[in-house]
Design an enzyme around this catalytic site. Structure first.
Site, PDB file in Angstrom:
ATOM      1  CB  SER A 176      94.204  41.013  28.890  1.00  0.00           C
ATOM      2  OG  SER A 176      94.422  39.821  28.211  1.00  0.00           O
ATOM      3  CG  ASN A 228      90.446  40.732  31.433  1.00  0.00           C
ATOM      4  OD1 ASN A 228      90.113  39.597  31.793  1.00  0.00           O
ATOM      5  ND2 ASN A 228      91.169  40.937  30.354  1.00  0.00           N
TER       6      ASN A 228
HETATM    7  N1  3HC Z   1      89.210  25.523  21.882  1.00  0.00           N
HETATM    8  C1  3HC Z   1      88.248  25.466  20.948  1.00  0.00           C
HETATM    9  N2  3HC Z   1      87.023  25.010  21.190  1.00  0.00           N
HETATM   10  C2  3HC Z   1      86.754  24.589  22.440  1.00  0.00           C
HETATM   11  C3  3HC Z   1      87.705  24.627  23.460  1.00  0.00           C
HETATM   12  C4  3HC Z   1      88.993  25.124  23.142  1.00  0.00           C
HETATM   13  N3  3HC Z   1      89.968  25.229  24.038  1.00  0.00           N
HETATM   14  N4  3HC Z   1      87.154  24.154  24.591  1.00  0.00           N
HETATM   15  C5  3HC Z   1      85.886  23.839  24.289  1.00  0.00           C
HETATM   16  N5  3HC Z   1      85.653  24.089  22.994  1.00  0.00           N
HETATM   17  C6  3HC Z   1      84.392  23.894  22.288  1.00  0.00           C
HETATM   18  C7  3HC Z   1      84.043  22.438  22.117  1.00  0.00           C
HETATM   19  O1  3HC Z   1      84.586  21.933  20.912  1.00  0.00           O
HETATM   20  C8  3HC Z   1      82.536  22.481  22.078  1.00  0.00           C
HETATM   21  O2  3HC Z   1      82.097  22.908  20.803  1.00  0.00           O
HETATM   22  P1  3HC Z   1      80.687  22.385  20.204  1.00  0.00           P
HETATM   23  O3  3HC Z   1      79.672  22.457  21.311  1.00  0.00           O
HETATM   24  O4  3HC Z   1      80.400  23.320  19.080  1.00  0.00           O
HETATM   25  O5  3HC Z   1      80.960  20.993  19.765  1.00  0.00           O
HETATM   26  C9  3HC Z   1      82.183  23.620  23.045  1.00  0.00           C
HETATM   27  O6  3HC Z   1      83.346  24.454  23.115  1.00  0.00           O
HETATM   28  C10 3HC Z   1      81.812  23.131  24.427  1.00  0.00           C
HETATM   29  O7  3HC Z   1      82.916  22.346  24.889  1.00  0.00           O
HETATM   30  P2  3HC Z   1      82.806  21.236  26.016  1.00  0.00           P
HETATM   31  O8  3HC Z   1      81.431  20.607  25.956  1.00  0.00           O
HETATM   32  O9  3HC Z   1      83.983  20.341  25.873  1.00  0.00           O
HETATM   33  O10 3HC Z   1      83.057  21.994  27.358  1.00  0.00           O
HETATM   34  P3  3HC Z   1      82.186  23.069  28.106  1.00  0.00           P
HETATM   35  O11 3HC Z   1      80.739  23.010  27.780  1.00  0.00           O
HETATM   36  O12 3HC Z   1      82.622  22.963  29.507  1.00  0.00           O
HETATM   37  O13 3HC Z   1      82.716  24.466  27.514  1.00  0.00           O
HETATM   38  C11 3HC Z   1      84.135  26.331  27.655  1.00  0.00           C
HETATM   39  C12 3HC Z   1      84.047  24.811  27.571  1.00  0.00           C
HETATM   40  C13 3HC Z   1      83.524  26.952  26.396  1.00  0.00           C
HETATM   41  C14 3HC Z   1      85.591  26.709  27.734  1.00  0.00           C
HETATM   42  C15 3HC Z   1      83.312  26.787  28.923  1.00  0.00           C
HETATM   43  O14 3HC Z   1      83.785  26.077  30.040  1.00  0.00           O
HETATM   44  C16 3HC Z   1      83.415  28.266  29.189  1.00  0.00           C
HETATM   45  O15 3HC Z   1      82.689  29.053  28.612  1.00  0.00           O
HETATM   46  N6  3HC Z   1      84.303  28.623  30.122  1.00  0.00           N
HETATM   47  C17 3HC Z   1      84.519  30.030  30.493  1.00  0.00           C
HETATM   48  C18 3HC Z   1      85.533  30.637  29.563  1.00  0.00           C
HETATM   49  C19 3HC Z   1      85.751  32.068  29.888  1.00  0.00           C
HETATM   50  O16 3HC Z   1      85.277  32.623  30.868  1.00  0.00           O
HETATM   51  N7  3HC Z   1      86.524  32.729  29.031  1.00  0.00           N
HETATM   52  C20 3HC Z   1      86.912  34.093  29.208  1.00  0.00           C
HETATM   53  C21 3HC Z   1      88.217  34.124  29.908  1.00  0.00           C
HETATM   54  S1  3HC Z   1      88.764  35.758  30.170  1.00  0.00           S
HETATM   55  C22 3HC Z   1      89.611  36.133  28.813  1.00  0.00           C
HETATM   56  O17 3HC Z   1      89.770  35.371  27.888  1.00  0.00           O
HETATM   57  C23 3HC Z   1      90.163  37.495  28.785  1.00  0.00           C
HETATM   58  C24 3HC Z   1      91.644  37.495  28.532  1.00  0.00           C
HETATM   59  O18 3HC Z   1      92.049  38.845  28.372  1.00  0.00           O
HETATM   60  C25 3HC Z   1      92.421  36.858  29.658  1.00  0.00           C
END
Ligand code: 3HC
Length: 285
Positions: A120, A192
């Site tokens: 990260s 990040n």
């Molecule tokens: N694993 C796999 N698939 C997932 C999942 C998971 N943990 N959570 C959700 N999904 C999928 C669902 O299956 C669904 O897929 P589909 O639409 O194709 O059927 C889709 O994502 C949407 O899921 P939900 O309707 O249940 O939930 P949301 O619409 O709330 O979406 C989310 C969930 C995609 C996690 C959304 O809330 C999001 O984009 N959150 C922000 C995530 C983010 O900012 N990530 C970056 C973090 S920083 C990082 O990673 C950097 C590292 O270095 C720390």
């Protein structure tokens, strides 16, 4: 260079989804972890995820069964990297541990293999000299959850060849991702750095007693249109990751301001590391 075989080292929060995402995109993937429980969880996740995607109509059963055939979980790094064209490391955020792994992998995999880190924050020039192929060592940074998030940050450090960058960008595209290229190494890359600014402020507001973490999340989601609030995201990416990243930065800079916030230290010490353990800021039990 064409990449067909990918090894993912570390089957935790990020690694298992990177491996599965690559297998669904047609790559031959081997995935390993030193922790047998984590590896078993990754196998169970792959099986249930693929079944669920087929049931939801998001994947054909042919693609799902091909993906499963393309994906093998193996107990050792040796087995994972023996034939890999690209190795993606997704282990703990500790520089010394990563350097040791890269030195080991360098000896075990073919001469043409590219070695990427999903770190990260840690830039690959801090790791590349642990190998004899610095031109083939780069950052390839995915986002959580890696099966969903489209962005991949590829970083061209001064030691990285154009061929390496092209190959890694192409792999990301073939995985259906949207890669962005950073022409310079910088701590935290793009996302990040942006995320850290929001997160630090959210933790500060909480520590000052200005609002509850739930209301700070609500504010970010409803006032800024964020898909998740900063505390929900901390639970998703892992309080332990935030702790280790802060400690690593503090060890390097010696600046107390870089230390993880008191709230993160407290959660880390209590073992409340987020979604993966069932409890973080929120309760997932
Ligand atoms: N694993 C796999 N698939 C997932 C999942 C998971 N943990 N959570 C959700 N999904 C999928 C669902 O299956 C669904 O897929 P589909 O639409 O194709 O059927 C889709 O994502 C949407 O899921 P939900 O309707 O249940 O939930 P949301 O619409 O709330 O979406 C989310 C969930 C995609 C996690 C959304 O809330 C999001 O984009 N959150 C922000 C995530 C983010 O900012 N990530 C970056 C973090 S920083 C990082 O990673 C950097 C590292 O270095 C720390």
């Amino acid at each position: 260079m064409e990449i067909n075989k990918i090894a993912v080292i570390g089957a935790g929060n990020m690694g298992h989804q990177i491996a599965l995402s690559a297998a669904i995109s047609g790559f031959q993937v081997t995935c390993t972890d030193t922790n047998a429980d984590i590896l078993n969880k990754a196998i169970q996740f792959a099986d249930s995820y693929l079944t669920e995607r087929v049931n939801k109509g998001k994947l054909t059963s042919e693609v799902a069964s091909q993906a499963r055939e393309h994906l093998s979980f193996v107990p050792t790094v040796e087995q994972a990297v023996a034939e890999a064209d690209l190795v993606i490391e997704a282990i703990i955020e500790k520089l010394a541990v990563k350097r040791k792994l890269f030195a080991q992998v360098n000896k075990l995999c073919p001469a043409h293999t590219i070695l990427a880190t999903n770190s990260s924050y840690i830039v690959s020039s801090k790791i590349a000299d642990a190998t004899t192929r610095p031109d083939k060592v780069c950052n390839m940074h995915f986002f959580n959850p890696a099966l969903v998030m489209k962005l991949v940050e590829v970083v061209k450090g001064p030691h990285v060849s154009d061929e390496t960058v092209d190959s890694v960008m192409n792999v990301a595209k073939k995985m259906g991702k949207t890669p962005v290229l950073l022409h310079k190494e910088i701590y935290g890359f793009l996302v990040n750095r942006l995320l850290q600014a929001t997160r630090q402020e959210a933790l500060k507001l909480l520590d000052m007693g200005v609002a509850s973490f739930e209301d700070i999340d609500t504010a970010a989601m409803n006032g800024l249109g964020y898909p998740m609030g900063p505390f929900q995201l901390l639970d998703l990416t892992g309080v332990d990751l935030a702790y280790h990243v802060g400690m690593e930065k503090y060890r390097e800079s010696g600046d107390p301001a870089d230390r993880p916030s008191p709230t993160v230290v407290e959660k880390f010490t209590k073992g409340e590391w987020g979604k993966k353990v069932g409890r973080g800021f929120y309760d997932y039990e």
